[in-house]
Scaffold this motif. Structure first.
Motif, PDB file in Angstrom:
ATOM      1  N   TYR A  65      -1.568  -2.991  -4.008  1.00  0.00           N
ATOM      2  CA  TYR A  65      -0.482  -3.839  -4.527  1.00  0.00           C
ATOM      3  C   TYR A  65      -0.425  -3.771  -6.048  1.00  0.00           C
ATOM      4  CZ  TYR A  65       2.618  -7.877  -4.917  1.00  0.00           C
ATOM      5  OH  TYR A  65       3.678  -8.706  -5.199  1.00  0.00           O
ATOM      6  N   LEU A  72       3.226   0.374   1.312  1.00  0.00           N
ATOM      7  CA  LEU A  72       3.940  -0.457   0.336  1.00  0.00           C
ATOM      8  C   LEU A  72       5.184   0.245  -0.182  1.00  0.00           C
ATOM      9  CD1 LEU A  72       1.038  -1.993  -1.801  1.00  0.00           C
ATOM     10  CD2 LEU A  72       2.652  -3.238  -0.369  1.00  0.00           C
ATOM     11  N   ILE A  93       8.375  -0.018   1.943  1.00  0.00           N
ATOM     12  CA  ILE A  93       9.081  -1.292   2.105  1.00  0.00           C
ATOM     13  C   ILE A  93      10.398  -1.227   1.342  1.00  0.00           C
ATOM     14  CG2 ILE A  93       8.985  -3.779   1.666  1.00  0.00           C
ATOM     15  CD1 ILE A  93       5.963  -3.636   1.895  1.00  0.00           C
ATOM     16  N   TYR A  99      12.527  -7.348  -1.350  1.00  0.00           N
ATOM     17  CA  TYR A  99      12.039  -8.028  -2.547  1.00  0.00           C
ATOM     18  C   TYR A  99      13.176  -8.796  -3.232  1.00  0.00           C
ATOM     19  CZ  TYR A  99       7.846  -5.105  -2.146  1.00  0.00           C
ATOM     20  OH  TYR A  99       6.703  -4.493  -1.697  1.00  0.00           O
ATOM     21  N   PHE A 152       4.460 -11.839  -1.487  1.00  0.00           N
ATOM     22  CA  PHE A 152       3.383 -11.014  -0.945  1.00  0.00           C
ATOM     23  C   PHE A 152       3.042 -11.429   0.486  1.00  0.00           C
ATOM     24  CE2 PHE A 152      -1.168 -10.431  -0.146  1.00  0.00           C
ATOM     25  CZ  PHE A 152      -1.279  -9.059  -0.299  1.00  0.00           C
ATOM     26  N   VAL A 167       5.441  -8.749   2.108  1.00  0.00           N
ATOM     27  CA  VAL A 167       4.603  -7.556   2.063  1.00  0.00           C
ATOM     28  C   VAL A 167       3.688  -7.461   3.281  1.00  0.00           C
ATOM     29  CG1 VAL A 167       2.818  -6.357   0.768  1.00  0.00           C
ATOM     30  CG2 VAL A 167       4.705  -7.445  -0.448  1.00  0.00           C
ATOM     31  N   GLN A 176       5.324  -6.528   6.623  1.00  0.00           N
ATOM     32  CA  GLN A 176       5.773  -5.142   6.617  1.00  0.00           C
ATOM     33  C   GLN A 176       4.604  -4.160   6.702  1.00  0.00           C
ATOM     34  OE1 GLN A 176       9.015  -3.937   6.606  1.00  0.00           O
ATOM     35  NE2 GLN A 176       9.539  -6.068   7.019  1.00  0.00           N
TER      36      GLN A 176
END
Length: 314
Positions: free
Chosen positions: A116, A204, A207, A212, A226, A230, A233
């Motif tokens: 991340y 990541l 996505i 977002y 997050f 996140v 996903q």
């Protein structure tokens, strides 16, 4: 006008759909072998049979035999019932499950955090940091285990020298039961965190950015984004890394063998290391094969349970 009747040759050549006979199995196999793809697959299939399927079948058969004095005797499931009475089997399984419970969640959490962080656009030199984080994954198991053994030596080890700068006395990393487990867990985490980080980083980057933006429009903060965007996903990626890390923890051998040899007092003995000692030091291959199949069954059960738990939607 006279009507000409068909000749015998014409009748023989004309068949109704119901008279058509299917080709023989030999002709069908020959027709299939004409396909070029089968010839390309054949070498790989042969290697798979010789080096995978055949050894599996032999090891399963061998687990039902006991060899004494060069003579093999069929003993049925005695090798498997022997495992129930063997305290070292229980000890090795307990050590493996301890590593599984402690090391795998710690490593996955570190991998998610690093992925991340390294996915943020504001971070400079992201490619360099990604390379540095992934480098441990391409080092050989034996080489890095030897390096860790040198670093964690009680007298004159680099780690104890660094701790002495802060007034901490020398720690017997490899000869104390607690610290030996810490040393093994630390070495595994260092080796495999970067590998899992790269897989999670790929997840990541897959996505969609619209998610977002939608979370930002709804007023979600960084932590809420997050946790609610996140993590859901990344569920398929987390399932994959968790299952593969679980299998790796149950099959742990190199680090324990080189760092501690399974000691002290069998505190770092794992099933594969115990299997190695039984098979290649005591030459009891029947019992070693039974331990191997027990480990296969246990790994499959844990992986299936883990997969089902993580697949369920909250």
């Amino acid at each position: 006008m006279a009507v000409l009747s068909p000749t015998r040759g014409d009748a023989a050549t004309r068949r109704t759909p119901g008279d058509a006979r299917a080709p023989s199995p030999g002709r069908r196999f020959g027709a299939r072998m004409q396909r070029p793809g089968l010839w390309f697959v054949l070498p790989a299939a042969a290697l798979l049979v010789v080096f995978f399927a055949y050894p599996l079948a032999v090891s399963l058969m061998q687990s039902f035999f006991r060899t004494e004095g060069g003579v093999s005797t069929f003993v049925g499931i005695d090798q498997y019932t022997r495992m129930l009475r063997d305290p070292l089997v229980a000890k090795s399984l307990g050590n493996a499950l301890l590593i599984l419970v402690v090391q795998v969640p710690l490593m996955i959490a570190l991998a998610v955090g690093l992925a991340y962080l390294l996915n943020q656009s504001w971070l400079r030199f992201r490619s360099g940091f990604r390379l540095i984080t992934f480098l441990p994954a391409i080092t050989t198991l034996v080489a890095y285990s030897v390096v860790f053994r040198v670093i964690m030596t009680t007298d004159g080890g680099l780690l104890n020298q660094a701790l002495s700068l802060f007034g901490v006395g020398p720690i017997d990393w490899l000869n104390n039961e607690f610290w030996a487990r810490v040393a093994v867990i630390a070495s595994i985490t260092w080796r495999w965190t970067g590998y899992n980080m790269v897989i999670i980083l790929a997840g990541l980057q897959a996505i969609p950015p619209e998610l977002y933006e939608a979370a930002r429009i709804d007023g979600a903060g960084r932590w809420q984004t997050f946790w609610h965007v996140v993590v859901p996903q990344l569920r398929p990626v987390l399932i994959f890394t968790s299952v593969t890390s679980t299998i790796g923890a149950l099959q742990l051998f190199d680090e324990n063998f080189i760092l501690t040899g399974g000691g002290p007092n069998n505190a770092t003995l794992t099933p594969v290391l115990y299997l190695y000692k039984i098979g290649f030091q005591q030459f009891d291959f029947g019992y070693a094969s039974a331990i191997a199949w027990m480990l296969v069954l246990l790994t499959a059960i844990i992986a299936i349970v883990q997969f089902r738990i993580m697949r369920e939607k909250p």
